[in-house]
Motif scaffolding. Structure first.
Motif, short mmCIF file in Angstrom:
data_model
loop_
_atom_site.label_atom_id
_atom_site.label_comp_id
_atom_site.label_asym_id
_atom_site.label_seq_id
_atom_site.Cartn_x
_atom_site.Cartn_y
_atom_site.Cartn_z
N ALA A 89 23.54 25.18 63.26
CA ALA A 89 22.06 24.54 62.59
C ALA A 89 21.28 25.44 62.77
O ALA A 89 20.31 25.49 61.61
N ASN A 90 20.98 26.50 63.43
CA ASN A 90 20.06 27.57 63.29
C ASN A 90 20.31 28.65 62.16
O ASN A 90 19.35 28.86 61.45
N ALA A 91 21.58 28.80 62.02
CA ALA A 91 22.04 29.62 60.90
C ALA A 91 21.71 28.82 59.60
O ALA A 91 21.26 29.58 58.53
N ALA A 92 22.13 27.54 59.38
CA ALA A 92 21.51 26.89 58.16
C ALA A 92 20.20 26.77 57.76
O ALA A 92 19.86 26.92 56.68
N LEU A 121 13.89 21.18 67.59
CA LEU A 121 12.78 22.16 67.52
C LEU A 121 13.33 23.80 67.20
O LEU A 121 12.81 24.39 66.46
N GLY A 122 14.45 24.19 67.89
CA GLY A 122 14.67 25.36 67.62
C GLY A 122 15.30 25.56 66.27
O GLY A 122 14.92 26.67 65.70
N VAL A 123 15.90 24.59 65.53
CA VAL A 123 16.21 24.70 64.14
C VAL A 123 15.14 24.98 63.32
O VAL A 123 15.12 25.68 62.28
N THR A 124 14.00 24.13 63.42
CA THR A 124 12.93 24.15 62.68
C THR A 124 12.33 25.65 63.03
O THR A 124 11.59 26.08 61.80
N PHE A 125 12.48 26.06 64.05
CA PHE A 125 11.69 27.43 64.22
C PHE A 125 12.52 28.66 63.44
O PHE A 125 11.97 29.27 63.07
N SER A 126 13.91 28.30 63.32
CA SER A 126 14.65 29.17 62.68
C SER A 126 14.15 29.29 61.26
O SER A 126 14.23 30.35 60.83
N VAL A 155 17.75 42.34 55.25
CA VAL A 155 17.80 40.73 55.32
C VAL A 155 18.65 40.00 56.43
O VAL A 155 18.44 39.17 56.67
N VAL A 156 19.78 40.92 56.51
CA VAL A 156 20.41 40.61 57.98
C VAL A 156 19.71 40.43 59.21
O VAL A 156 19.98 39.46 59.94
N ILE A 157 19.16 41.56 59.40
CA ILE A 157 18.17 41.50 60.70
C ILE A 157 17.19 40.51 60.67
O ILE A 157 16.91 39.80 61.79
N GLY A 158 16.46 40.08 59.43
CA GLY A 158 15.45 38.95 59.31
C GLY A 158 16.28 37.76 59.85
O GLY A 158 15.65 37.08 60.61
N LEU A 159 17.52 37.30 59.35
CA LEU A 159 18.16 36.40 59.65
C LEU A 159 18.76 35.93 61.12
O LEU A 159 18.59 35.27 61.88
N VAL A 160 19.00 37.47 61.79
CA VAL A 160 19.38 37.53 63.11
C VAL A 160 18.12 37.09 63.92
O VAL A 160 18.45 36.21 64.78
N ILE A 161 17.18 37.71 63.66
CA ILE A 161 15.98 37.28 64.32
C ILE A 161 15.49 35.64 64.17
O ILE A 161 15.28 35.38 65.37
N ALA A 162 15.79 35.27 63.27
CA ALA A 162 15.44 33.83 62.98
C ALA A 162 16.17 33.02 63.61
O ALA A 162 15.95 31.82 64.40
N ILE A 163 17.61 33.25 63.75
CA ILE A 163 18.63 32.56 64.52
C ILE A 163 18.51 32.67 65.94
O ILE A 163 18.45 31.85 66.61
N VAL A 164 18.39 34.00 66.20
CA VAL A 164 18.44 34.13 67.80
C VAL A 164 17.08 33.38 68.42
O VAL A 164 17.17 33.02 69.44
N SER A 165 15.87 33.64 67.65
CA SER A 165 14.75 33.30 68.24
C SER A 165 14.85 31.75 68.31
O SER A 165 14.30 30.92 69.16
N GLY A 166 15.13 30.98 67.31
CA GLY A 166 15.41 29.58 67.33
C GLY A 166 16.37 29.01 68.26
O GLY A 166 16.10 28.02 68.98
N THR A 167 17.32 29.99 68.60
CA THR A 167 18.52 29.35 69.60
C THR A 167 17.69 29.48 71.01
O THR A 167 17.86 28.45 71.79
N CYS A 318 9.38 36.91 68.96
CA CYS A 318 9.51 37.38 67.66
C CYS A 318 8.65 38.79 67.95
O CYS A 318 9.69 39.79 67.37
N THR A 319 7.93 39.11 68.80
CA THR A 319 7.50 40.42 68.89
C THR A 319 8.50 41.33 69.56
O THR A 319 8.76 42.33 69.31
N VAL A 320 9.22 40.77 70.66
CA VAL A 320 10.15 41.53 71.17
C VAL A 320 11.28 41.72 70.44
O VAL A 320 11.88 42.88 70.36
N GLY A 321 11.83 40.82 69.51
CA GLY A 321 12.81 40.90 68.64
C GLY A 321 12.57 42.05 67.55
O GLY A 321 13.43 42.95 67.14
N ILE A 322 11.21 41.91 67.16
CA ILE A 322 10.99 42.94 65.86
C ILE A 322 10.97 44.32 66.68
O ILE A 322 11.40 45.35 65.86
N THR A 323 10.41 44.54 67.79
CA THR A 323 10.24 45.64 68.42
C THR A 323 11.56 46.36 68.61
O THR A 323 12.31 47.42 68.43
#
Length: 337
Positions: A89-92, A121-126, A155-167, A318-323
């Motif tokens: 769901a986070n990936a979608a 909530l995690g899905v909407t944050f992704s 694009v790939v790392i952006g999607l990874v950050i979104a999926i991991v953060s939401g999860t 998000c800050t930790v992930g981006i760093t």
């Protein structure tokens, strides 16, 4: 294989990158007496070329993406996301964010609507993280400037950050930290009317005009900053602050991006100029992601929807992930440049 590579390089340089346009503008400026190899002439050439290129690509991409988006109104998007569970769901949701509005402040109302409708909530944050950070338009524009490898990597790392953060946010069970008016809102299930091809084209045209009005000022500012960096700031300054000699370059770039407000199209000219001056790739990517995800205006808007603890968790993750991503790409800088 070599023939296909040549065709792709032509598309990347001349169709997407519009190198011919840069040459044409340079010739025109030289004809009227400007020295394009000097600071003033070079700045004017950079500004005209980048603004023209970005606007042309932006309008074409917004039209195409908006036409695709017309098949995914909010209610249909909610139903699609509701069919997935867990990390799927986070990936979608992250993938859905690639065909939705172009800045975080535009995405927050959809985030509120999805949360009110009962999506996890995690899905909407992704979705919220992916939407401003990654979209199909940014992929094409990044290709035109930085090349295919860097564009796909971003694009790939952006999607990874979104999926991991939401999860992670989902694992923390922070639903109670969403503002009460959102949790108590009633979802109304209304079927969207079926649009004709003419309706979709009209919708796409309206989105082009609306988005252009919204982002054009930031494009001008971004290209202006890029022109100054490209032609006026000494290369060794950039190398000292954002180059490999400074171990805190990624942190500085991330913090520098927070006060700014722009979408991906406004940050690309700045990133282009920084890269040409010796800044490391990971540092530049961290700056771009911080601008599009953690800008002060979007955080202020999000604060109206979530309580301080959840907002702090969102910013921290998000800050930790981006760093981390910034430092990793600096380590593997040589594979992409």
């Amino acid at each position: 294989m070599e023939g296909l590579r040549s065709i792709w390089l032509f598309i990347q340089d001349q169709v997407l990158g519009m190198k011919w346009l840069n040459q044409l503008i340079g010739n025109g400026l030289s004809w009227i007496g400007l020295d394009v190899s000097g600071r003033i002439g070079g700045s004017i050439q950079f500004f005209i070329y980048d603004v023209t290129k970005i606007v042309v690509l932006l309008c074409a991409l917004i039209f195409m993406i908006s036409y695709i988006q017309s098949y995914f109104p909010p209610e249909r998007s909610r139903k699609i996301l509701g069919r997935f569970h867990g990390i799927g769901a986070n990936a979608a949701a992250a993938l859905l964010g690639t065909v939705t509005p172009f800045c975080s402040c535009s995405s927050i109302p959809l985030f509120i609507g999805f949360t009110s409708a009962g999506l996890p909530l995690g899905v909407t944050f992704s979705f919220l993280i992916s939407s401003p950070m990654v979209d199909l338009g940014s992929l094409v524009l990044l290709m035109s400037i930085f090349g295919t490898k860097i564009a796909i990597a971003y694009v790939v790392i952006g999607l990874v950050i979104a999926i991991v953060s939401g999860t992670l946010i989902e694992k923390f069970h922070m639903e109670k930290y969403v503002e009460d008016f959102i949790r108590q809102a009633q979802s109304v299930d209304i079927d969207s009317p079926e649009l004709t091809r003419k309706d979709r084209i009209q919708f796409a045209k309206e989105q082009v005009v609306e988005t252009f009005k919204k982002v054009f000022p930031y494009i001008l500012v971004g290209v202006g900053i890029g022109a100054v960096i490209h032609n006026w700031i000494p290369e060794h300054w950039i190398e000292q602050i954002l180059g490999s000699r400074n171990p805190f370059g990624v942190i500085f770039a991330t913090l520098a991006g927070v006060p700014m407000y722009a979408d991906i199209f406004g940050t690309i000219p700045v990133a282009e100029a920084l890269l040409s001056k010796g800044a490391q790739l990971g540092t530049i990517l961290a700056f771009m992601m911080a601008v599009t995800t953690l800008s002060v205006p979007s955080i202020i808007m999000l604060k109206k929807a979530v309580k301080p603890k959840l907002l702090a968790v969102f910013i921290g993750i998000c800050t930790v992930g981006i760093t981390i991503v910034g430092y990793l790409f600096n380590v593997f800088h040589g594979l992409f440049i």
